[in-house]
Motif scaffolding. Structure first.
Motif, PDB file in Angstrom:
ATOM      1  N   HIS A   1       0.836  -1.208   0.000  1.00 45.27           N
ATOM      2  CA  HIS A   1       0.000   0.000   0.000  1.00 45.27           C
ATOM      3  C   HIS A   1       0.870   1.257   0.000  1.00 45.27           C
ATOM      4  CE1 HIS A   1      -3.515   2.494   0.735  1.00 45.27           C
ATOM      5  NE2 HIS A   1      -2.860   3.068   1.735  1.00 45.27           N
TER       6      HIS A   1
ATOM      7  N   ASP B   1       2.447   1.736  -3.436  1.00 46.41           N
ATOM      8  CA  ASP B   1       1.407   2.148  -4.389  1.00 46.41           C
ATOM      9  C   ASP B   1       1.159   3.649  -4.272  1.00 46.41           C
ATOM     10  OD1 ASP B   1       1.047  -0.394  -5.374  1.00 46.41           O
ATOM     11  OD2 ASP B   1      -0.745  -0.827  -4.197  1.00 46.41           O
TER      12      ASP B   1
ATOM     13  N   GLU C   1       4.116   5.722  -5.642  1.00 50.66           N
ATOM     14  CA  GLU C   1       4.174   5.721  -7.109  1.00 50.66           C
ATOM     15  C   GLU C   1       3.170   6.670  -7.755  1.00 50.66           C
ATOM     16  OE1 GLU C   1       5.889   1.859  -9.197  1.00 50.66           O
ATOM     17  OE2 GLU C   1       3.997   1.447  -8.174  1.00 50.66           O
ATOM     18  N   THR C   2       2.242   7.204  -6.986  1.00 52.20           N
ATOM     19  CA  THR C   2       1.305   8.164  -7.568  1.00 52.20           C
ATOM     20  C   THR C   2       1.980   9.509  -7.837  1.00 52.20           C
ATOM     21  OG1 THR C   2       0.518   8.950  -5.395  1.00 52.20           O
ATOM     22  CG2 THR C   2      -0.647   7.074  -6.389  1.00 52.20           C
TER      23      THR C   2
END
Length: 230
Positions: A166, A169, A172-173
């Motif tokens: 999580h 993730d 990486e935005t």
């Protein structure tokens, strides 16, 4: 943008920005007059990262300078860039190598990592700060006689692995390596107390479920008694 706008958009005081400029943590802006300069989006991204390191992560200026060099080194992959950023954060006391509990703890931590297939901890440049922090914590549990073997640590490790997915993730935005490194530092520091708070709330809820809450149950019964009854 001018210095005042850079300060407003970054949330960093102008005096602090000037200090970062003097220390070489920010490159100079483009001169427009003898006393004024303009700054671009790259300055803003870099300033947010410096703020994450120094103001949130409590990293010394000299260390922040080294981390910046690593994060902006295009010869390094993003894994090593993020590692340079998060490794710079404070990690607590070092293991006491003279304590027999440390030897036991290191053996159990190594066994756990082998069982999980985790390879990132004991590196060619020495054990990572997170690995050493874990050994120190497990040694304290060992000394006090609490369960601290690989078997007992495994459920926590598996939860941490889910959390890591999580976390990455979310990192990486963000678009650039610098922004991702800033997010990794900020989220590591600020989400740790969030996770601690959630864990304690969850434990309180599980305790109530297992052992009951007589006061709450009694209060619930009292609310159901009509006025004047009894």
């Amino acid at each position: 943008m001018r210095l005042a706008e850079l300060s407003e958009r970054s949330g960093v005081a102008t005096a602090t920005i000037k200090y970062y400029l003097r220390e070489g943590l920010l490159p100079p802006g483009r001169r427009v007059t003898a006393t004024q300069a303009e700054y671009g989006e790259e300055h803003l991204r870099r300033l947010r990262f410096v703020r994450a390191l120094i103001q949130i992560g409590k990293v010394p200026v000299a260390t922040a300078r080294q981390v910046l060099a690593a994060v902006e080194d295009e010869s390094l992959n993003q894994h090593k860039r993020l590692g340079a950023a998060t490794f710079a954060l404070p990690h607590g006391p070092e293991p006491d190598e003279d304590d027999p509990a440390t030897t036991t703890a290191r053996r159990e931590v190594d066994r756990l990592m082998a069982e999980l297939g985790w390879r990132y901890g004991s590196e060619e440049h020495g054990p990572s700060p997170a690995y050493r922090m874990l050994v120190t914590a497990v040694a304290a549990l060992t000394r006090l006689g609490y369960p601290s073997g690989a078997r007992h640590l495994a459920p926590y490790a598996r939860l941490a692995a889910q959390q890591a997915v999580h976390d990455l993730d979310l990192v990486e935005t963000y678009d650039t390596p610098l922004e991702q490194a800033a997010a990794a530092v900020t989220l590591t520091v600020l989400y740790e107390p969030v996770l601690l708070g959630l864990r304690r709330l969850a434990e309180a809820e599980e305790s109530r479920r297992r052992f009951g809450d007589d006061d709450a149950e009694e209060a619930g019964r009292c609310r159901t008694i009509p006025d004047g009854a009894g």
